[in-house]
Scaffold this motif. Structure first.
Motif, short mmCIF file in Angstrom:
data_model
loop_
_atom_site.label_atom_id
_atom_site.label_comp_id
_atom_site.label_asym_id
_atom_site.label_seq_id
_atom_site.Cartn_x
_atom_site.Cartn_y
_atom_site.Cartn_z
N GLY A 1 -9.15 4.33 -1.36
CA GLY A 1 -9.68 3.28 -2.22
C GLY A 1 -9.28 1.91 -1.73
O GLY A 1 -8.62 1.73 -0.71
N PHE A 2 -9.70 0.90 -2.50
CA PHE A 2 -9.41 -0.49 -2.19
C PHE A 2 -8.05 -0.90 -2.75
O PHE A 2 -7.55 -0.31 -3.71
CB PHE A 2 -10.50 -1.40 -2.78
N PHE A 3 -7.47 -1.93 -2.15
CA PHE A 3 -6.22 -2.51 -2.63
C PHE A 3 -6.12 -3.94 -2.10
O PHE A 3 -6.73 -4.26 -1.06
CB PHE A 3 -5.01 -1.68 -2.16
N PRO A 4 -5.39 -4.83 -2.78
CA PRO A 4 -5.23 -6.20 -2.28
C PRO A 4 -4.38 -6.22 -1.00
O PRO A 4 -3.32 -5.61 -0.94
CB PRO A 4 -4.53 -6.93 -3.43
N CYS A 5 -4.86 -6.92 0.00
CA CYS A 5 -4.14 -6.95 1.27
C CYS A 5 -2.81 -7.69 1.16
O CYS A 5 -1.93 -7.48 1.99
CB CYS A 5 -5.01 -7.59 2.35
N GLU A 6 -2.66 -8.53 0.12
CA GLU A 6 -1.40 -9.27 -0.04
C GLU A 6 -0.25 -8.37 -0.46
O GLU A 6 0.91 -8.78 -0.40
CB GLU A 6 -1.58 -10.37 -1.09
N CYS A 7 -0.55 -7.14 -0.87
CA CYS A 7 0.49 -6.22 -1.31
C CYS A 7 1.13 -5.44 -0.17
O CYS A 7 2.11 -4.73 -0.40
CB CYS A 7 -0.07 -5.23 -2.34
N VAL A 8 0.58 -5.54 1.03
CA VAL A 8 1.07 -4.72 2.14
C VAL A 8 1.38 -5.62 3.33
O VAL A 8 0.95 -6.77 3.41
CB VAL A 8 0.04 -3.64 2.55
N GLN A 9 2.14 -5.06 4.25
CA GLN A 9 2.48 -5.72 5.50
C GLN A 9 2.20 -4.75 6.63
O GLN A 9 2.68 -3.62 6.63
CB GLN A 9 3.94 -6.15 5.51
N LEU A 10 1.40 -5.19 7.60
CA LEU A 10 1.03 -4.32 8.70
C LEU A 10 2.25 -3.97 9.54
O LEU A 10 3.15 -4.79 9.73
CB LEU A 10 -0.03 -4.99 9.58
N ALA B 1 -5.09 0.90 11.18
CA ALA B 1 -3.77 0.30 11.17
C ALA B 1 -2.92 1.02 10.14
O ALA B 1 -3.42 1.77 9.29
CB ALA B 1 -3.83 -1.20 10.86
N ALA B 2 -1.62 0.80 10.21
CA ALA B 2 -0.67 1.32 9.23
C ALA B 2 0.01 0.14 8.56
O ALA B 2 0.23 -0.91 9.17
CB ALA B 2 0.36 2.22 9.89
N ALA B 3 0.33 0.28 7.28
CA ALA B 3 0.92 -0.82 6.51
C ALA B 3 1.99 -0.27 5.59
O ALA B 3 1.96 0.89 5.18
CB ALA B 3 -0.16 -1.56 5.71
N LEU B 4 2.94 -1.14 5.28
CA LEU B 4 4.03 -0.82 4.36
C LEU B 4 3.85 -1.66 3.10
O LEU B 4 3.64 -2.87 3.17
CB LEU B 4 5.38 -1.13 5.00
N VAL B 5 3.91 -1.01 1.94
CA VAL B 5 3.70 -1.69 0.66
C VAL B 5 4.94 -2.51 0.31
O VAL B 5 6.05 -1.98 0.30
CB VAL B 5 3.39 -0.67 -0.45
N GLY B 6 4.72 -3.78 0.02
CA GLY B 6 5.82 -4.66 -0.38
C GLY B 6 5.72 -5.15 -1.79
O GLY B 6 6.64 -5.80 -2.30
N LYS B 7 4.59 -4.85 -2.47
CA LYS B 7 4.42 -5.27 -3.86
C LYS B 7 3.62 -4.22 -4.60
O LYS B 7 2.63 -3.70 -4.10
CB LYS B 7 3.70 -6.62 -3.92
N ARG B 8 4.06 -3.89 -5.78
CA ARG B 8 3.43 -2.86 -6.59
C ARG B 8 2.05 -3.31 -7.07
O ARG B 8 1.83 -4.48 -7.35
CB ARG B 8 4.32 -2.55 -7.80
N TYR B 9 1.13 -2.36 -7.13
CA TYR B 9 -0.21 -2.64 -7.63
C TYR B 9 -0.73 -1.42 -8.38
O TYR B 9 -0.56 -0.28 -7.93
CB TYR B 9 -1.17 -2.99 -6.49
N VAL B 10 -1.35 -1.65 -9.52
CA VAL B 10 -1.92 -0.59 -10.34
C VAL B 10 -3.44 -0.69 -10.26
O VAL B 10 -4.01 -1.77 -10.47
CB VAL B 10 -1.46 -0.69 -11.80
N ALA B 11 -4.09 0.40 -9.94
CA ALA B 11 -5.54 0.42 -9.80
C ALA B 11 -6.22 0.02 -11.10
O ALA B 11 -5.85 0.48 -12.18
CB ALA B 11 -6.01 1.80 -9.36
#
Length: 476
Positions: A133-142, A86-96
Motif C-alpha cells: 500500500g501507500f505511505f508518506p515518504c516523510e516517514c521513512v529513510q532510504l 529500494a529499501a527504507a527504514l521507518v522513522g515515524k509511526r503512521y496509521v493507515a
C-alpha cells in the motif's frame, strides 16, 4: 428501464453475472458465440449513449483493458510479487487512513516498489510483510549500500576470530578446549528462551523498556498497568502522586518498606496484591513506586534522542504546536509510544478529579516531568538544567491536556514547509483504484451537465479516476 440504468445495473450486479435480469438456467443454455455477440451489442449501445462524456476507467478496469482497448495482464491486487526498487527504514509511526494504505511502526523495514517524483506527490508505495500500500515518504529513510560504521568489518587482531563461521573447525593450535567452548556457546539457549522456561529471571526496574517488553511479551509494563488501575479505583485522594501524604494536618511520607516490598515482588516477575490492607492504607507507596519505575529507565520514556525535538515542538508557535508535538511523538519507538500513550491518558483521567486530589494537569506535570523527560547534556546540573526543568514541565503538561488529540490517528501529519513545492503538491495523494466507497456510473444527463458546467444535485457523490493513471497503475 432506460439503457443507462441498464448499464448501471450490469456494472453493480453484486452476484458478478453480466446480465442480472437473466435466470441461471437461461445463461447455461447460451453458447459462447451468443454471449460474445450480446456483449458486443451491449458495448456498442453503451458507447452510443455515453459518448465521450463519461469516465469509463472503472469499466476498463473491470474488463482488464487499457484506454485503447488493449488487454492488460493484471495480476493480483496486492502486488506482492512486484520487485522492490529500494529499501527504507521507518522513522515515524503512521496509521493507515484508507484501504490502500499500510501502517508503519518505527523500526520497520519497508520494501519500496513505487517512488513518485518529489514534485508530484509525497506518497510512495511499498511492501511491509505481506501488506502492500501507500505511505508518506516523510516517514521513512532510504537505506543505502554503505554499511553503518558499527557493523563494518573488524580490524586488527580481532579480524581472524570474527571471520570464523559457526561450524567451522578450530585451528589445530587452539586445541580441543577452544573447540569445546565454541560449540557450547553456539548451542546454548537464548536469554528469552531461558526466561520463558522460568530458569532465568531478569529484573524489571532499571531494565531497558524495549528489552523488558520483548522478553515479557507484554505491550506495556505490568507495573504501569497494575499501579494505574489501582490508583484510578482507590487512589483518588488528596495529593496523589506527590511525595508526601496528608494526615491530620501533617505531611507523612509513604512507608519505604512498602515500596521496597512491592518493588521486589515485581522484580521477581510476580504481580503483588495491591488490595491488601497495608497497601490500601498507604496508597502513596503505589504512586511512588510507579514514578520510581519510570525514573530508573536507562533511556527515559521520551528518549534522549528526541529531547531536542520535543523542546522545539513545545516552543513553536500556537498554530503549529499540536501538529509538531504529535509529529515528534510518532517518532518514538513502539514500546515507548504505547507506554507513553497509556500513562498520559491515565494522568489525564486523574486530572479530571483535581477538585478531590488538588492535582491539576499543571501540578501533575511538575511532579512527573523529571521522571519522563531527561537530557544527557543537562543531567550534569547548572543553570541550564534549572531552565530545562521549566520547559520539561510545560512539555508534560501539554501532553496531558491534549492527549486525546496527540494520540489520535485522525489528525493530519505535520509537513514542514518546502519552498520549492506548493502546499497542495506536497501532500497530494496519488490516485488509486482501491476505493473504499462503491463507485457510481453517471446518467447521460448528469454527465452532460457536469461537462457543460451545470450544477449537479447536492446529494450525489462521484469518484474521479484518471484513465492514464489507471493504466500505469495496472501495468506495475
Amino acid at each position: 428501464m432506460p439503457p443507462v440504468e441498464q448499464a448501471a445495473a450490469v456494472y453493480h450486479n453484486s452476484a458478478g453475472a453480466l446480465f442480472s435480469s437473466w435466470e441461471k438456467d437461461r445463461l447455461q443454455a447460451i453458447q459462447q458465440e451468443a454471449v460474445e455477440a450480446l456483449v458486443a451489442d451491449y458495448l456498442h449501445r453503451f458507447s452510443q449513449i455515453a459518448g465521450p462524456l463519461i469516465n469509463c476507467a472503472p469499466i476498463l478496469n473491470w474488463f482488464e483493458l487499457d484506454g485503447r482497448g488493449h488487454r492488460l495482464l493484471v495480476g493480483d491486487d496486492s502486488d506482492i510479487n512486484t520487485p522492490a526498487v529500494a529499501a527504507a527504514l521507518v522513522g515515524k509511526r503512521y496509521v493507515a487512513q484508507a484501504s490502500d494504505e499500510i501502517s508503519l511502526e518505527v523500526g520497520d523495514m519497508i520494501s519500496v516498489i513505487d517512488m513518485a517524483p518529489p514534485d508530484e506527490s509525497a506518497w510512495w508505495r511499498g511492501k511491509r510483510g505481506f501488506e502492500v500500500g501507500f505511505f508518506p515518504c516523510e516517514c521513512v529513510q532510504l537505506i543505502g549500500d554503505q554499511a553503518p560504521p558499527q557493523v563494518g568489518p573488524p580490524s586488527g587482531r580481532h579480524r581472524r576470530a570474527a571471520t570464523l563461521q559457526p561450524g567451522q573447525p578450530a585451528l589445530s593450535r587452539q586445541g580441543k578446549l577452544t573447540a569445546f567452548f565454541r560449540s557450547f556457546i553456539q548451542t546454548r539457549p537464548s536469554r528469552r528462551r531461558l526466561k520463558q522456561s522460568g530458569i532465568l529471571r531478569e529484573r524489571v526496574f532499571g531494565c531497558d523498556l524495549g528489552e523488558h517488553l520483548f522478553n515479557s511479551g507484554h505491550d506495556i509494563p505490568v507495573v504501569l498497568k497494575s499501579c494505574a488501575e489501582f490508583i484510578e479505583a482507590h487512589g483518588i485522594v488528596d495529593g496523589i502522586y506527590t511525595a508526601l501524604r496528608r494526615h491530620r494536618l501533617r505531611c507523612v511520607p509513604p512507608v519505604t518498606s512498602n515500596i521496597q516490598q512491592l518493588r521486589n515482588t515485581f522484580d521477581e516477575d510476580r504481580v503483588p496484591d495491591l488490595t491488601e490492607p497495608s497497601v490500601r492504607q498507604d496508597i502513596h507507596s503505589v504512586s511512588c513506586l510507579l514514578k520510581q519505575y519510570l525514573r530508573e529507565l536507562p533511556n527515559p520514556l521520551l528518549t534522549y534522542q528526541l529531547y531536542d525535538k520535543f523542546v522545539a515542538a513545545v516552543q513553536s508557535s500556537d498554530d503549529q504546536r499540536l501538529l509538531r508535538m504529535r509529529d515528534v511523538v510518532q517518532q518514538l519507538p513502539p514500546p515507548h509510544y504505547r507506554t507513553l500513550e497509556y500513562l498520559v491518558r491515565h494522568l489525564a483521567r486523574v486530572s479530571t478529579h483535581s477538585h478531590s486530589t488538588g492535582m491539576t494537569a499543571k501540578n501533575l506535570a511538575i511532579v512527573w516531568a523529571p521522571n519522563l523527560v531527561r537530557s544527557q547534556e543537562l543531567e550534569a546540573g547548572g543553570v541550564a538544567a534549572l531552565q530545562g526543568i521549566g520547559v520539561q514541565a510545560v512539555l508534560v503538561e501539554y501532553l496531558i491536556r491534549y492527549s486525546e488529540l496527540i494520540f489520535s490517528d485522525k489528525l493530519p501529519a505535520f509537513a514542514p514547509d518546502q519552498p520549492s513545492l506548493p502546499r497542495a503538491t506536497k501532500r497530494s495523494r496519488p490516485r488509486s483504484l482501491a476505493i473504499s466507497t462503491p463507485t457510481k456510473l453517471l446518467s447521460l444527463e448528469e454527465a452532460r451537465a457536469r461537462a457543460l458546467g451545470s450544477p449537479a444535485k447536492a446529494d450525489q457523490n462521484y469518484i474521479e479516476v484518471d484513465i492514464a493513471a489507471t493504466t500505469s497503475r495496472l501495468r506495475i
